[in-house]
Each structure stands twice: as structure tokens, then as C-alpha cells.
Design a protein around this motif. Structure first.
Motif, PDB file in Angstrom:
ATOM      1  N   ALA A 266       0.829  -1.199   0.000  1.00 30.00           N
ATOM      2  CA  ALA A 266       0.000   0.000   0.000  1.00 30.00           C
ATOM      3  C   ALA A 266       0.864   1.250   0.000  1.00 30.00           C
ATOM      4  N   VAL A 267       0.556   2.181  -0.896  1.00 27.63           N
ATOM      5  CA  VAL A 267       1.219   3.482  -0.938  1.00 27.63           C
ATOM      6  C   VAL A 267       0.186   4.533  -0.544  1.00 27.63           C
ATOM      7  N   TYR A 268       0.510   5.312   0.486  1.00 27.63           N
ATOM      8  CA  TYR A 268      -0.406   6.321   1.002  1.00 27.63           C
ATOM      9  C   TYR A 268      -0.065   7.690   0.415  1.00 27.63           C
ATOM     10  N   TYR A 269      -1.100   8.406   0.027  1.00 30.09           N
ATOM     11  CA  TYR A 269      -0.940   9.720  -0.601  1.00 30.09           C
ATOM     12  C   TYR A 269      -1.460  10.811   0.338  1.00 30.09           C
TER      13      TYR A 269
ATOM     14  N   PRO B 153       2.938  10.567  -2.971  1.00 31.27           N
ATOM     15  CA  PRO B 153       3.185   9.402  -2.101  1.00 31.27           C
ATOM     16  C   PRO B 153       3.999   9.814  -0.884  1.00 31.27           C
TER      17      PRO B 153
ATOM     18  N   ARG C   4       4.982   4.066   2.245  1.00 28.66           N
ATOM     19  CA  ARG C   4       4.667   2.745   1.665  1.00 28.66           C
ATOM     20  C   ARG C   4       4.649   1.733   2.791  1.00 28.66           C
TER      21      ARG C   4
ATOM     22  N   LEU D 106      -1.114   4.178   9.122  1.00 30.37           N
ATOM     23  CA  LEU D 106      -0.462   5.370   8.594  1.00 30.37           C
ATOM     24  C   LEU D 106       0.014   6.277   9.721  1.00 30.37           C
TER      25      LEU D 106
ATOM     26  N   ARG E 181      -5.067   5.726  -0.061  1.00 31.25           N
ATOM     27  CA  ARG E 181      -4.007   4.794  -0.422  1.00 31.25           C
ATOM     28  C   ARG E 181      -4.319   4.087  -1.732  1.00 31.25           C
ATOM     29  N   ARG E 182      -3.249   3.591  -2.337  1.00 34.13           N
ATOM     30  CA  ARG E 182      -3.342   2.697  -3.502  1.00 34.13           C
ATOM     31  C   ARG E 182      -2.740   1.364  -3.079  1.00 34.13           C
ATOM     32  N   ARG E 183      -3.552   0.301  -3.068  1.00 31.42           N
ATOM     33  CA  ARG E 183      -3.081  -0.976  -2.547  1.00 31.42           C
ATOM     34  C   ARG E 183      -3.236  -2.083  -3.573  1.00 31.42           C
TER      35      ARG E 183
ATOM     36  N   THR F 120      -7.261   9.107   5.321  1.00 27.53           N
ATOM     37  CA  THR F 120      -6.211   8.353   4.633  1.00 27.53           C
ATOM     38  C   THR F 120      -6.632   8.040   3.206  1.00 27.53           C
TER      39      THR F 120
ATOM     40  N   TRP G 131      -7.862   1.636  -5.012  1.00 28.27           N
ATOM     41  CA  TRP G 131      -7.716   2.865  -4.237  1.00 28.27           C
ATOM     42  C   TRP G 131      -8.730   2.876  -3.110  1.00 28.27           C
TER      43      TRP G 131
END
Length: 505
Positions: A42-45, A111, A114, A191, A60-62, A58, A70
């Protein structure tokens, strides 16, 4: 709009060796079923200054697991979030970016963290095999991608309630886990923990301490309502029930407080802000007023005996309501998507961070706040005297509407003072609400009659009978007359002489 679900979960500290108790001893749990391992990436934006994280939001793209994609999570209550999902894509989906616009304020979403998680999933099921909750043991590795270069790793346990489950079930699981020595997690989310352990986390919201001065009370109220405006923004965009109403109320409360407490917060400085809050409330009001009016007319039609429902009344009302709602929503979204709105939010933040306080702000709450409340009461009294002295007709309708607005302003002024004045301000607020309610129903009747006349005017050229619209018009006239007759008694009770004594004046 993307798919949405309500996420209710509990988080716990863990180590790789943390033993779990026998959860089949929890009521309703018949079996704990292993579902295997999943590898999640997972990448958190967030914005560079972590504006989303500061508000417990939060994005994220996981990849990996059963729900790759997303995910935007919006706080509802402690341990409760709304999760909005969208399919995998390279960039942040437009729908999700729109939902965080009030937080990001035009800043780029980048981003920031991660998280790699090895997840061991177990299902708690009942005797029929129905899912009660999902328990996950996660081994997490966090890597900072922006604002630092740190890494961290930890283990944790999550228990997420099944869709439609009773939150009390999680209480029972929680009791069992804690009795076995499993500790509740200190961080509210992965996060939050990752940001703390890999470098500087989001700037913490400054929680105002004990309010000792009049200025403290006013600022605490302003900060709460500013947060409410931003928090309701995503709900308005998602077209959630009551979201427009709640956002409009927060906007009106802010405007009212700035006007009522001009001796505390400099009106010369806040004047332009008051004007912008009026603009926003007006844009939101288009949708809210249409919503209230449509509900009122639908209730009135439902109350008409079937034998008197002549013509396509339901169809015409439905078409009118749908068209009005669509136009109103377009107006609201255009306002929320405007640069003017973002500038207003920035100005509200600036107001709270650097308030233009006047000398009275340093005064004792018991001395300063009652004066502002009673000034609003005196304004209401003058308007009520005028309204009650007028004969029935349009001029009296307008005077009653003006009195309604004054009653609401007095009520909001009392809300600001309530933490300092206690029961006295609470009682005062209830009395003002009673007056506001009668006046509000009267005004709603005035607006309803205008809409009924419009519906009749549209129905007539189409060859439809206007009987029902006329019938409802008459009933609304009778409703308004009844409220007018009720008003003097309500006002006498609300304006009892002991009000000033109760407020310490």
C-alpha cells in the motif's frame, strides 16, 4: 461515485509471538476459520505537509489481497470510518481527489508512505457459517517516501466487524483479547504509526485547553465549527442525507458567532469573512431549502385521501422535486469546486490561527458572554414586537421571517456561552429554539404556498385539474394561521423576565 462501506474495527499491539485466546468462547462465535496469508503493498498519498493525516483522513493505492484498488477512509467516530473504494489506476482517481479537496486545498497529492504487510487472515463465524468479524495479524514494514527517509516495522492485530454486524460484538471480542493480555494499539491507524516512527508526523491540531477567558470560549466554538464545515464537505459531495444541512448549519453558526461576539473578535477584520460565509450558506441553502420543501409537499400529498387525489399529482410532484434537486446539487457542487470556496477555508484557518482579538477577549466569560447573548435577545424582542403588532399579510410574513433569523442568532450566541454559563445558557437556548421552531414552520408554509401555486400554474396548461394543489394551499394557509395564533404564547414563555437574571445580568 466509487463504492462505499462503513468500516468498524479495533486495533491491538502485537509481536510475532503474541498468543490469541480461544475466541470460540466469545458469544456467537462457533468457529475460527483460517483464510490464509496475503501480501499487501500500500502506498499512502497526502499533501507534502500531511493535511489529510492531520484530519485522520487516509488515501491509499493498494495491491494484493481481495480488495486491491484505491481506498479513501473518512473518520466517522473513534474506530469507525467510511471507506470509499475505486479501481486501480496510475493516478489518484478524480472522484477521490474531489472528496479530499477541502483538506488538500489545491496542493498536489504525493506518495508519503509505503506499507508492506504480511497478513494472516482468520474469520470468526457463527453456527450457520455467517461471518461475524475478520481478524488479521499483520507484520508491517513502513518506508517513508516524502518528508523523511526512515523505516519502521511492527506487528499488530485488527478485528473488523462484518458488514451489518452489531458493534457490541466487537466489545465482546475486545474484552476477551484484553483479558488475555492483548493491548489496544496506541496509534489509530497504520499510517499514523508509520508517520510517527519514520520521521515527523502531521502537525497536531492544537487542542484549546481550559477556557479561562471570553476569547477562549469564542475561539473554541469557531474552531469546532470550522472543522465541521470541512468534515461535512465530503458528505455533501457524496450526496449523503443531511450533509448539506449540517454543513450549512456550521457555516451559519460561524457567521452568527462572528457577528454576535464582535466585541471579542474584531468585526472590522472579520467583515469580509462574514460576507463570504453568507455566500456559502446561500449556495448550500439552495439545496437544503429544496430538500425541505420537497419533503414537506410529499407529506402533504400523502395526507390527502385517495378519493381526493385527482390528476397525476404524484407524478408532477416527483418530476418537480427531481428537477429542483438536480439544479440545487449542481449549484452546491459548483460552489465547492470554486477557488472562492478554498479561499474561504484558508481564511477560516487563518482566523483560528491568528484571531483578531479585542480587549474584551481577555475578560471573564461570566462578564462578557452574557452581554452578547442578551444583545441578540433584545434584537429578537424588537422584531417580535413588530411582527405581533402587524396585521395578517405579506408584511407580517416578512416580519416573522426576520424574527426567526433573530431567534436563531440568539440561540447560536447562547451555544457559544453554554460551556461558561451552563444551565442558564442551555435553558435560554431551548426557549429560543421553541420560538424559532414556530416561526420556522410558519415560513416553511409561506414557501410551500409559493411552490403549490407554481405547481398549479404548470398543471393547468397541461389540462390537469388543479384541485389538489388548491386544497393543499388552503391547508398550508390554515397551518400558518395556527402557528401565528400559537406564537404569542410561545413568546411570552420564552421572554420571561427571569431570563436576564438567569444569565447573570
Amino acid at each position: 461515485m466509487a463504492d462505499t462501506k462503513r468500516e468498524i474495527e479495533r486495533k491491538y499491539e502485537a509481536t510475532p509471538d503474541t498468543p490469541l485466546p480461544d475466541l470460540t468462547e466469545v458469544a456467537r462465535v462457533a468457529e475460527v476459520v483460517g483464510k490464509g496469508m496475503a501480501e499487501l503493498d500500500a502506498v499512502y498519498y497526502d499533501t507534502a505537509d500531511l493535511r489529510l493525516a492531520a484530519s485522520s483522513v487516509t488515501l491509499r493505492r493498494r495491491t494484493g489481497g481481495a480488495d486491491a484498488g484505491w481506498h479513501l477512509k473518512l473518520p466517522v467516530a473513534p474506530g469507525v470510518r467510511d471507506e470509499i473504494a475505486a479501481p486501480l489506476s496510475d493516478g489518484v482517481p478524480d472522484d477521490l481527489a474531489g472528496l479530499v479537496r477541502a483538506y488538500a486545498r489545491g496542493r498536489e497529492l504525493v506518495p508519503v508512505v509505503r506499507l508492506l504487510s504480511s497478513r494472516d487472515v482468520q474469520h470468526l463465524v457463527d453456527a450457520d457459517g455467517a461471518l461475524l468479524a475478520e481478524l488479521s495479524r499483520d507484520a508491517v514494514v513502513a518506508e517513508r517516501l516524502h518528508g523523511g527517509e526512515g523505516t519502521a516495522q511492527w506487528d499488530e492485530i485488527e478485528v473488523e466487524l462484518a458488514d451489518g454486524g452489531e458493534p457490541a460484538f466487537l466489545d465482546a471480542v475486545d474484552k476477551k483479547l484484553r483479558k488475555a493480555g492483548v493491548r489496544t494499539a496506541a496509534a489509530p491507524s497504520k499510517l499514523a504509526r508509520a508517520l510517527t516512527e519514520t520521521g515527523a508526523g502531521p502537525a497536531e491540531r492544537q487542542v484549546r485547553g481550559d477556557a479561562r477567558t471570553a476569547g477562549d470560549h469564542v475561539l473554541a466554538y469557531l474552531e469546532k465549527e470550522v472543522a465541521a464545515v470541512v468534515a461535512h464537505d465530503p458528505g455533501v459531495r457524496r450526496d449523503l442525507p443531511d450533509a448539506v444541512h449540517q454543513m450549512r448549519v456550521a457555516t451559519r453558526r460561524l457567521r452568527s458567532a462572528l457577528r454576535s461576539y464582535r466585541k471579542v473578535v474584531d468585526r472590522d477584520v472579520t467583515g469580509p469573512l462574514i460576507d463570504e460565509l453568507k455566500w456559502l450558506a446561500g449556495e448550500l441553502g439552495v439545496a437544503r431549502d429544496q430538500e425541505v420543501l420537497a419533503e414537506r409537499l410529499a407529506e402533504r400529498v400523502d395526507a390527502v385521501p385517495v378519493t381526493l387525489l385527482l390528476g397525476p399529482v404524484d407524478a408532477r410532484l416527483a418530476a418537480w422535486a427531481v428537477a429542483g434537486a438536480a439544479d440545487a446539487r449542481e449549484t452546491v457542487i459548483a460552489a465547492l469546486d470554486s477557488d472562492r470556496y478554498l479561499a474561504l477555508l484558508d481564511a477560516l484557518d487563518e482566523l483560528c490561527a491568528r484571531p483578531p482579538l479585542l480587549k474584551a477577549a481577555a475578560g471573564a466569560p461570566g462578564d462578557v458572554l452574557p452581554k452578547a447573548v442578551l444583545k441578540e435577545y433584545d434584537r429578537l424582542a424588537a422584531r417580535m414586537d413588530r411582527a405581533l403588532a402587524l396585521s395578517e399579510g405579506e408584511e407580517r410574513d416578512r416580519a416573522m421571517h426576520d424574527a426567526r433569523k433573530a431567534a436563531k442568532r440568539a440561540r447560536y450566541a447562547a451555544e457559544v456561552a453554554r460551556p461558561a454559563l451552563g444551565k442558564a445558557a442551555k435553558r435560554f437556548g431551548k426557549r429560543m429554539k421553541a420560538v424559532q421552531s414556530v416561526l420556522g414552520d410558519h415560513q416553511d408554509s409561506v414557501v410551500a404556498r409559493e411552490a403549490l401555486r407554481e405547481l398549479a400554474v404548470r398543471a393547468h396548461p397541461a389540462g390537469e385539474t388543479t384541485f389538489v394543489w388548491g386544497l393543499l394551499y388552503g391547508r398550508e394557509e390554515a397551518r400558518a394561521a395556527a402557528r401565528e395564533a400559537e406564537l404569542p404564547g410561545v413568546w411570552v414563555k420564552a421572554s420571561a423576565p427571569r431570563i436576564r437574571t438567569a444569565l447573570g445580568r
